[in-house]
Design an enzyme around this catalytic site. Structure first.
Site, mmCIF file in Angstrom:
data_model
loop_
_atom_site.group_PDB
_atom_site.id
_atom_site.type_symbol
_atom_site.label_atom_id
_atom_site.label_comp_id
_atom_site.label_asym_id
_atom_site.label_seq_id
_atom_site.Cartn_x
_atom_site.Cartn_y
_atom_site.Cartn_z
ATOM 1 N N GLU A 113 -2.696 -9.042 2.741
ATOM 2 C CA GLU A 113 -2.990 -9.710 3.912
ATOM 3 C C GLU A 113 -4.639 -9.727 3.906
ATOM 4 O O GLU A 113 -5.267 -10.243 4.856
ATOM 5 C CB GLU A 113 -2.199 -8.918 4.992
ATOM 6 C CG GLU A 113 -3.031 -7.640 5.400
ATOM 7 C CD GLU A 113 -2.377 -6.490 4.450
ATOM 8 O OE1 GLU A 113 -2.605 -5.270 4.753
ATOM 9 O OE2 GLU A 113 -1.752 -6.732 3.381
ATOM 10 N N CYS A 142 0.997 -1.291 -0.008
ATOM 11 C CA CYS A 142 0.056 -0.072 0.079
ATOM 12 C C CYS A 142 0.697 1.313 0.111
ATOM 13 O O CYS A 142 1.722 1.485 -0.925
ATOM 14 C CB CYS A 142 -0.935 -0.085 1.019
ATOM 15 S SG CYS A 142 -2.250 1.273 0.888
ATOM 16 N N HIS A 145 -3.610 -4.983 -0.758
ATOM 17 C CA HIS A 145 -3.392 -5.514 0.436
ATOM 18 C C HIS A 145 -3.493 -6.957 0.503
ATOM 19 O O HIS A 145 -4.584 -7.649 0.441
ATOM 20 C CB HIS A 145 -4.295 -5.026 1.685
ATOM 21 C CG HIS A 145 -4.268 -3.626 2.056
ATOM 22 N ND1 HIS A 145 -3.222 -3.489 3.009
ATOM 23 C CD2 HIS A 145 -4.757 -2.638 1.597
ATOM 24 C CE1 HIS A 145 -3.362 -1.931 3.191
ATOM 25 N NE2 HIS A 145 -4.298 -1.675 2.322
#
Length: 219
Positions: free
Chosen positions: A197, A83, A195
């Site tokens: 994750e 990011c 992202h």
């Protein structure tokens, strides 16, 4: 097998625990480190980032972590920026005025256009799932080379990277006809605007491949 330690640069920005959980699930051993000495000595690092570009850069500088990140790159060790962590890899950002970045990848970070390709206004920030598109550079040998074509990942951002050299762009996504840089790579440096994750099984595959590639020559 070598212990796959992945050092997450802890400068009090973003939800580091989510990244740590994802790295562990992807086969790595997350290590949170907020010291310049620890980060500089790391074999593999992840540089997260959430919020404004300038605030993230300042937070790193206040802790002496910017020089530690530079040392990791100078040694040729793997670095993953996520990011705003990816955006900081470039020369500068225009967010709230011009702010210098690391300059590892030539280019600028600029605001996403406020209109789509059809000229109609659209929402900024770009939030949600977008399909990753392979660029001319291809995905072979990158952390994206094990995911399925047309896979989608989760994005939350108002600014986007614009690398000077197209060969540094390994993935883009489409936002109402506007091409957005989704991932970059140069030597041992990788950046992801999305992202991983927060991107479900696809994100975990990408993180797993990053870790495998980072440690591949040492196992």
């Amino acid at each position: 097998m070598t212990k796959r330690a992945v050092t997450i640069v802890d400068y009090n920005v973003g939800n580091l625990r989510s990244m740590g959980r994802a790295i562990k699930e992807a086969g790595g051993e997350p290590v949170f480190d907020s010291t310049p000495e620890g980060v500089a000595a790391a074999d593999v690092i992840v540089l997260p980032g959430v919020g404004a570009f300038g605030s993230c850069i300042s937070a790193l500088q206040e802790r002496g972590l910017d020089d530690a990140v530079r040392e990791v790159v100078a040694k040729g060790r793997p670095l993953l920026g996520v990011c705003v962590g990816m955006q900081m890899l470039l020369d500068e950002s225009t967010e709230f005025g011009r702010t210098p970045g690391f300059g590892f990848i030539p280019g600028i970070v600029d605001r996403i256009p406020s209109v789509g390709a059809d000229g109609k206004p659209h929402k900024v920030p770009h939030i949600g799932w977008s399909e990753l598109k392979e660029t001319g550079a291809g995905w072979a040998g990158t952390p994206l080379d094990t995911i399925e074509p047309h896979s989608s990942c989760y994005f939350v951002h108002s600014f986007a990277a614009r690398p000077v050299d197209p060969s540094h762009v390994i993935a883009t996504c489409d936002y109402d006809g506007q091409e957005i840089c989704a991932a970059v790579r140069r030597d041992s440096i990788v950046g992801m605007q999305f992202h991983p994750e927060k991107s479900g099984p696809t994100g975990l595959k990408i993180l797993a491949r990053f870790i495998e590639t980072a440690y591949g020559d040492r196992e």
